[in-house]
Design a protein around this motif. Sequence first.
Motif, PDB file in Angstrom:
ATOM      1  N   THR A  18      96.381  25.501  28.119  1.00  0.00           N
ATOM      2  CA  THR A  18      96.223  25.181  26.561  1.00  0.00           C
ATOM      3  C   THR A  18      97.272  26.011  25.793  1.00  0.00           C
ATOM      4  O   THR A  18      97.971  26.023  24.803  1.00  0.00           O
ATOM      5  CB  THR A  18      94.953  24.728  25.985  1.00  0.00           C
ATOM      6  N   THR A  88      97.307   9.828  32.455  1.00  0.00           N
ATOM      7  CA  THR A  88      97.700  10.872  32.021  1.00  0.00           C
ATOM      8  C   THR A  88      97.687  12.139  32.882  1.00  0.00           C
ATOM      9  O   THR A  88      98.553  12.840  33.034  1.00  0.00           O
ATOM     10  CB  THR A  88      96.677  11.282  30.850  1.00  0.00           C
ATOM     11  N   GLN A 386      96.904  12.448  24.568  1.00  0.00           N
ATOM     12  CA  GLN A 386      97.253  13.656  24.050  1.00  0.00           C
ATOM     13  C   GLN A 386      96.094  14.759  23.882  1.00  0.00           C
ATOM     14  O   GLN A 386      96.055  15.791  23.403  1.00  0.00           O
ATOM     15  CB  GLN A 386      97.659  13.605  22.462  1.00  0.00           C
ATOM     16  N   ARG A 388      93.123  14.238  22.749  1.00  0.00           N
ATOM     17  CA  ARG A 388      92.359  14.444  21.593  1.00  0.00           C
ATOM     18  C   ARG A 388      90.922  13.627  21.901  1.00  0.00           C
ATOM     19  O   ARG A 388      91.026  12.727  22.473  1.00  0.00           O
ATOM     20  CB  ARG A 388      93.088  13.424  20.233  1.00  0.00           C
ATOM     21  N   PHE A 401      90.500  18.795  20.165  1.00  0.00           N
ATOM     22  CA  PHE A 401      91.056  18.285  21.457  1.00  0.00           C
ATOM     23  C   PHE A 401      90.017  18.938  22.630  1.00  0.00           C
ATOM     24  O   PHE A 401      89.384  19.947  22.298  1.00  0.00           O
ATOM     25  CB  PHE A 401      92.416  18.890  21.675  1.00  0.00           C
ATOM     26  N   ARG A 433      98.971  18.757  27.770  1.00  0.00           N
ATOM     27  CA  ARG A 433      99.090  17.753  26.611  1.00  0.00           C
ATOM     28  C   ARG A 433      98.378  18.263  25.395  1.00  0.00           C
ATOM     29  O   ARG A 433      98.778  18.283  24.263  1.00  0.00           O
ATOM     30  CB  ARG A 433      98.394  16.583  27.030  1.00  0.00           C
ATOM     31  N   GLN A 436     100.194  21.218  23.585  1.00  0.00           N
ATOM     32  CA  GLN A 436     101.634  20.849  22.944  1.00  0.00           C
ATOM     33  C   GLN A 436     101.117  20.052  21.897  1.00  0.00           C
ATOM     34  O   GLN A 436     101.920  20.303  20.775  1.00  0.00           O
ATOM     35  CB  GLN A 436     102.354  19.964  23.945  1.00  0.00           C
ATOM     36  N   ALA A 437     100.174  18.994  21.829  1.00  0.00           N
ATOM     37  CA  ALA A 437      99.676  18.150  20.731  1.00  0.00           C
ATOM     38  C   ALA A 437      99.179  18.955  19.724  1.00  0.00           C
ATOM     39  O   ALA A 437      99.274  18.778  18.543  1.00  0.00           O
ATOM     40  CB  ALA A 437      98.913  17.384  21.314  1.00  0.00           C
TER      41      ALA A 437
END
Length: 440
Positions: A18, A88, A386, A388, A401, A433, A436-437
């Motif tokens: 992350t 995902t 994403q 979340r 997240f 993910r 990035q999100a």
Amino acid sequence: MQDIDVVVAGAGAAGMMTALAAAQAGARVALLERDLAAPTTLSVSGGLIAAAGTRWQAAVGEADSPEAFAADVRAKSGAAVDPVLLATVTQGAAAAVAFLADVAGLPLHLHTTSRWPGHSAMRLHATPAESGAELQALLRAAVAAQAGIALRDGVRVTGLLPGQRGVTTAAGPVPARAVVLATGGFGGAAPMLARFCPEAAAAVHVGGVHCDGAGISWAAALGAGLLCMDSYQGQPHVSPHRWNGVRPRFGASLPSLGAVLVNRQGRRFVAEDMGPSELTAHLLAQPGGVAVEVWGAAAQQAALAGGPFRRAVELGAVACCADLPALAARFGLPAAALAETLAGHGALPDPFGRQRWGGTLAPPFFAAEVTGALAHTQGGVRVDAQARVLREDGTPIPHLFAAGGVACGISGHGAAGYVPGNGLAQSFALGLRAGQAAAG
């Protein structure tokens, strides 16, 4: 730690991925870890990452795809895995290993020494030593080389700031625009295990020492949905003893190389080629919760490709016995029963339903005493594509997240759905993910 965009709680596999992804996207990242010196779920693992449709597979002519990966997961776990999460992870794992190689600079290869239960293709990727400890060290070096990441050791996160605009710690608040929870599962939290995974509550926990379920609890307090909380990875190839303070793990490849398990009566009791996670309960059901695993010289040589197995050999946890009488004497097994049991090696149909023997079994014999253990839990909070964190009604909790052990895995319910390498596939795919999100 001023002007932080993303704060990541936990510097394991998911947390480091992350942080790297968020920093690459231009975010200023605080990566907080309570104890970098402590064993982690990553450091004690085999460091194998499941990913389908990669360039490493193409290089050796291994045909695979995310769709085939997803089909294998469904074949093991049924319809219990959230379809969004499944897509995902199975679609994102290839991008994750490419990121690890191309952005983080990790030297990766495709494991081809043995085939693993539950995978229809060779899709396990690893660093040269095929060791979680090596993978962790390489990731930490990549994190240290990234100017956008402030890695802080000795910081215990205690909760979330209002609106998830950062975290609280024992030393004070750390404000940020977004929070990523990567603190691990709850394998080390006895009350949570008793509540959600009672069949594994008595198993030895061999995962990260700080997997206390805190991140899951913080998210749940905000209304996060929890999925498959009874899911866990069992590990049946673990020494019941400590050697120089270490509890060795022998790796799950031994049955595919011809190894057999015998109980204290010198008798087999299970189809050893079933998935390693579900094999754990069968082993724990034996007298004393232990068995002796026996394999041959060819298997010994092949298994040495795995970092945890090499470490077990270095510690002296693997015995080499010249013949059957020596093997029986070494482990206190009835010689006649053991000889009768091993004489049936390779016979089909097998009375326990074993389908694949993998190799021959002849002197000298290699063996170790093993017990069933809990590697890590697989249930956790519900997330979207994403990463979340989602409430029970499917709406996202703002600025929050999750990845790795805090988020639900792709193993369905219980132990039977886990397939080797899927834990790191989720950690890295969701970590990519999430980074990035959160940065966006």
